[in-house]
Enzyme design. Sequence first.
Site, PDB file in Angstrom:
ATOM      1  N   ASN A 125      40.716  45.441  39.401  1.00 14.52           N
ATOM      2  CA  ASN A 125      41.215  44.667  40.323  1.00 14.52           C
ATOM      3  C   ASN A 125      42.745  44.403  39.993  1.00 14.52           C
ATOM      4  OD1 ASN A 125      41.525  43.488  42.738  1.00 14.52           O
ATOM      5  ND2 ASN A 125      40.643  41.446  42.146  1.00 14.52           N
ATOM      6  N   TYR A 171      48.204  37.762  50.159  1.00 19.61           N
ATOM      7  CA  TYR A 171      47.327  37.382  49.393  1.00 19.61           C
ATOM      8  C   TYR A 171      47.495  37.382  48.083  1.00 19.61           C
ATOM      9  CZ  TYR A 171      42.402  37.472  47.674  1.00 19.61           C
ATOM     10  OH  TYR A 171      41.290  37.164  46.794  1.00 19.61           O
ATOM     11  N   LYS A 172      47.994  38.563  47.628  1.00 18.56           N
ATOM     12  CA  LYS A 172      48.245  38.624  46.211  1.00 18.56           C
ATOM     13  C   LYS A 172      49.231  37.781  45.660  1.00 18.56           C
ATOM     14  CE  LYS A 172      45.628  42.901  45.676  1.00 18.56           C
ATOM     15  NZ  LYS A 172      44.557  42.431  44.808  1.00 18.56           N
ATOM     16  N   TYR A 174      41.937  48.167  49.598  1.00 20.51           N
ATOM     17  CA  TYR A 174      40.643  47.618  49.055  1.00 20.51           C
ATOM     18  C   TYR A 174      39.463  48.978  49.174  1.00 20.51           C
ATOM     19  CZ  TYR A 174      41.818  42.752  48.489  1.00 20.51           C
ATOM     20  OH  TYR A 174      42.406  41.728  48.234  1.00 20.51           O
ATOM     21  N   ARG A 188      34.896  48.067  37.453  1.00 15.31           N
ATOM     22  CA  ARG A 188      35.784  48.400  38.527  1.00 15.31           C
ATOM     23  C   ARG A 188      37.139  47.562  38.120  1.00 15.31           C
ATOM     24  NH1 ARG A 188      37.137  44.228  42.225  1.00 15.31           N
ATOM     25  NH2 ARG A 188      37.795  45.881  43.716  1.00 15.31           N
ATOM     26  N   GLU A 234      42.490  43.142  36.214  1.00 13.07           N
ATOM     27  CA  GLU A 234      41.469  42.683  35.692  1.00 13.07           C
ATOM     28  C   GLU A 234      40.275  44.042  35.376  1.00 13.07           C
ATOM     29  OE1 GLU A 234      41.261  38.561  38.149  1.00 13.07           O
ATOM     30  OE2 GLU A 234      39.972  40.092  38.867  1.00 13.07           O
ATOM     31  N   HIS A 269      33.733  35.020  48.313  1.00 14.60           N
ATOM     32  CA  HIS A 269      34.834  35.972  48.583  1.00 14.60           C
ATOM     33  C   HIS A 269      35.472  35.907  50.146  1.00 14.60           C
ATOM     34  CE1 HIS A 269      32.852  38.808  45.489  1.00 14.60           C
ATOM     35  NE2 HIS A 269      34.048  38.918  45.240  1.00 14.60           N
TER      36      HIS A 269
END
Length: 355
Positions: free
Chosen positions: A225, A316-317, A37, A223, A265, A193
Amino acid sequence: MTIQFNNETFRDDYSFHNSDWAIKRFPFPFHEDSYMYSVNMEQHRGGPEGSVYEKRFDVDEHYVSEMRDRAMVLADDPLRCQSLPHMTLAGWDLLELIMVSKSEDYPDLFELHRDGNTWRWINKPLGIDDTFTFLDETTLPYGPMEYITRQAQGDFCVLDQRDEMLWMDAGMVTTQADWSLDFDIGMNFFEWHAPVPLAHEMGIFKRALKFLLNIQQGAPARRLNWTMTVNPLLDTSPENYHKWGIQKTTLTPENIGSKQHLRVELQTFFRLPRSNALVFPIRCYLISFQDLVTMPKWGRRLHRVVRDLPDELATYKGFIDNRPMMLDYLSQFDDGLPTSPGVFPDQDTEPALQK
């Protein structure tokens, strides 16, 4: 029209497909062979010709089919689009931003004619030709935010800025990566978040908030993601987890190349002029593993990123259980050769796969 629009689906028979053009311009998110991250913000001031970064709001071959899918999601669940009462002016700001941007950037597809507050909007791909009064909601079939975001790819979060904080007070969210507008509406930046692992401890969100609060009108930012999706699903919402979550169990060594998709994204941020709100478009791009590895640099690099990703992030993903199968597949496309810096495929300079 310069773009040939696909007739495809993001559900049921999953006829979604990327042309060679779409593969080459895919926004690959990894600039090096590992991932962690970071705030990773940059100015959104165009990019290489033909890339997804070139225009303010990218329009591609999936436009018409994505808008059809959005209409289906909204018909099933109108709460995917919500706007608190104080956000109406921000909705008009967003409508103006998208109409002006698209009519200037794609004049063969969109037209905007303005005579004072009397506006005429022509959307050729969707067959729309509407005349309305700017700032008069009664002259549109929906509120201004809903009207224009039914015609724009990607999700849109409209953030109110007050008390040195951003608040999720409006949005059109039908293509999200496992989060809910209905749950997050009215939350502040840190609250929505909260589920993200590691980033809080690293101070990522404090730095990101400071950056976002200072975005100025006419100086948008962007950005990337990413996450993973089994099948080319746009709607991976918590509300529909019972439909898409089970699909993770359908991967096999034989079908993983076609079914496993990298989901990226392109997130942009625009300051709106009248309301001072911040609009946060989140444009989703999908590519199957078998298409992605046709770019040797990307095949090598994705294997290394997935292999070395911390378990917390893989969990998490949402692909920790399928990671071994993903690595078995991707390892075929990683011959150990170095990769060039940056995200672009470098087709002319990257060596072919060494079997």
